[in-house]
Design an enzyme around this catalytic site. Structure first.
Site, short mmCIF file in Angstrom:
data_model
loop_
_atom_site.label_atom_id
_atom_site.label_comp_id
_atom_site.label_asym_id
_atom_site.label_seq_id
_atom_site.Cartn_x
_atom_site.Cartn_y
_atom_site.Cartn_z
N ASP A 139 -3.79 79.22 25.23
CA ASP A 139 -3.69 79.06 26.69
C ASP A 139 -3.39 80.39 27.37
O ASP A 139 -2.69 80.43 28.39
CB ASP A 139 -2.58 78.06 27.04
CG ASP A 139 -2.95 76.62 26.67
OD1 ASP A 139 -4.09 76.39 26.23
OD2 ASP A 139 -2.08 75.74 26.81
N HIS B 66 3.27 74.19 22.61
CA HIS B 66 3.06 73.04 23.51
C HIS B 66 2.46 71.85 22.75
O HIS B 66 1.65 72.01 21.85
CB HIS B 66 2.18 73.43 24.69
CG HIS B 66 2.93 74.27 25.70
ND1 HIS B 66 2.30 75.09 26.60
CD2 HIS B 66 4.26 74.40 25.94
CE1 HIS B 66 3.22 75.71 27.36
NE2 HIS B 66 4.41 75.31 26.97
N HIS C 172 0.71 78.33 19.99
CA HIS C 172 2.00 78.19 20.67
C HIS C 172 2.49 76.75 20.55
O HIS C 172 1.79 75.90 20.02
CB HIS C 172 1.92 78.67 22.12
CG HIS C 172 1.07 77.84 23.03
ND1 HIS C 172 -0.29 77.70 22.89
CD2 HIS C 172 1.39 77.08 24.12
CE1 HIS C 172 -0.77 76.92 23.84
NE2 HIS C 172 0.22 76.52 24.60
N ASP D 3 0.24 69.62 23.28
CA ASP D 3 -1.20 69.39 23.15
C ASP D 3 -1.86 70.38 22.19
O ASP D 3 -3.08 70.34 21.99
CB ASP D 3 -1.88 69.41 24.53
CG ASP D 3 -1.69 70.73 25.26
OD1 ASP D 3 -0.60 71.33 25.16
OD2 ASP D 3 -2.64 71.17 25.94
N HIS D 4 -1.05 71.25 21.57
CA HIS D 4 -1.58 72.17 20.55
C HIS D 4 -1.00 71.88 19.17
O HIS D 4 -1.56 72.33 18.16
CB HIS D 4 -1.26 73.62 20.94
CG HIS D 4 -1.91 74.02 22.23
ND1 HIS D 4 -2.99 74.86 22.31
CD2 HIS D 4 -1.66 73.62 23.52
CE1 HIS D 4 -3.37 74.99 23.58
NE2 HIS D 4 -2.57 74.25 24.32
N HIS E 166 2.34 82.83 28.92
CA HIS E 166 2.25 81.37 29.05
C HIS E 166 3.47 80.76 28.35
O HIS E 166 4.17 79.93 28.92
CB HIS E 166 0.95 80.89 28.43
CG HIS E 166 0.75 79.41 28.40
ND1 HIS E 166 0.48 78.67 29.53
CD2 HIS E 166 0.80 78.52 27.38
CE1 HIS E 166 0.37 77.39 29.20
NE2 HIS E 166 0.56 77.27 27.90
N HIS F 214 -8.88 75.00 26.29
CA HIS F 214 -9.15 73.97 27.31
C HIS F 214 -10.51 74.17 27.97
O HIS F 214 -10.96 75.31 28.16
CB HIS F 214 -8.09 73.99 28.42
CG HIS F 214 -6.76 73.47 28.00
ND1 HIS F 214 -6.43 72.13 28.03
CD2 HIS F 214 -5.66 74.11 27.52
CE1 HIS F 214 -5.19 71.96 27.61
NE2 HIS F 214 -4.69 73.15 27.28
ZN LIG Z 1 0.17 75.60 26.58
#
Ligand SMILES: [Zn+2]
Length: 254
Positions: A126, A56, A54, A58-59, A109, A164
């Site tokens: 996530d 975001h 996805h 941090d990905h 999410h 995570h």
């Molecule tokens: Zn995320």
């Protein structure tokens, strides 16, 4: 086949999967390029594909740099802006380095979150976490619940490669929800020892999630009763229980 967890930021894992045959080296959710480059250099590897669950930061934060450095394809959801994406994926199968991988659409999410399933490995970003699940940012509870149910159809031995290291905090919440569930207490102790030894708690298995992750247990009276003790108006059914459980977890501070 070997699977490596590369820690990034405070609690992210970037996954590096090397297939038995060359050139198969897949990177999943590289939020940061530097630790990935370091690991690849150390082992003399070049990635053959980058996969994104996805959009975001941090990905995907490392995707542009890795794609430019290694000139490899980038696969991810269609609607989101994934940097340097070469192939937009939908639910179904995709062929990569001679392997067939299954792609699941798992919204909730984010609206276009994907999960990747190859052999017994599930890269679920996530969506499903060890002991918990992702927050609902773009979708709604019914959507995320349906996505988790889709993943829950996979075999017990499926390895849950989530993005995570939230397991310990998730299990503290799980123990609050189901204090009499021995599987949770046992797992909490095991994960506590792993984390104290500096080891990742991942991947978990879907079988253990079924026994100790309350978000996969919303159909059970134990979880429904616990939720109704906190949110008395919750209907005794799975989706309403899931929605209230997610709300409860959002405000839970262990
Ligand atoms: Zn995320």
């Amino acid at each position: 086949m070997s699977l490596t967890l590369i820690p990034a930021f405070r609690d992210n894992y970037i996954y590096l999967l090397t297939l038995p045959q060359k050139p198969g080296v897949w990177i999943i959710d590289p939020g940061d390029a530097a630790p990935v480059v370091a690991e690849l250099s150390r082992r003399g590897l070049r990635p053959s594909a980058i996969l994104c669950t996805h959009h975001h930061a941090d990905h995907i934060g490392g995707v542009a740099e890795l794609a430019a450095t290694y000139q490899c394809p980038v696969l991810g959801p269609g609607a989101s802006r994934i940097p340097a994406r070469t192939e937009a994926l939908r639910e179904g199968t995709v062929h990569l380095d001679g392997e067939e991988m299954t792609v699941f659409e798992v919204p909730g999410h984010t609206l276009d979150h994907l999960a990747f399933y190859w052999e017994d490995l599930l890269f679920c970003g996530d969506t499903l976490f060890a002991g918990g699940c992702g927050r609902i940012f773009e979708g709604d509870a019914a959507m995320l619940y349906a996505s988790l149910q889709k993943l829950a159809q996979l075999p017990d031995a499926t390895k849950i490669c989530c993005a995570h290291e939230y397991t310990l905090a998730n299990l503290h919440f799980a123990a609050e929800v189901e204090p009499d569930n021995g599987a949770i207490g046992e797992r909490l102790e095991r994960v506590r020892r792993q984390r104290e030894a500096g080891q990742p708690s991942l991947p978990s298995t879907l079988g253990e999630e079924r026994l100790s992750n309350p978000f996969l247990r919303c159909h059970l009276p134990s979880v429904q009763h616990a939720v109704r003790a906190v949110y008395p108006d919750t209907a005794a059914e799975s989706v309403a229980t899931f929605a209230a459980l997610r709300r409860w977890k959002d405000g839970f501070r262990g």
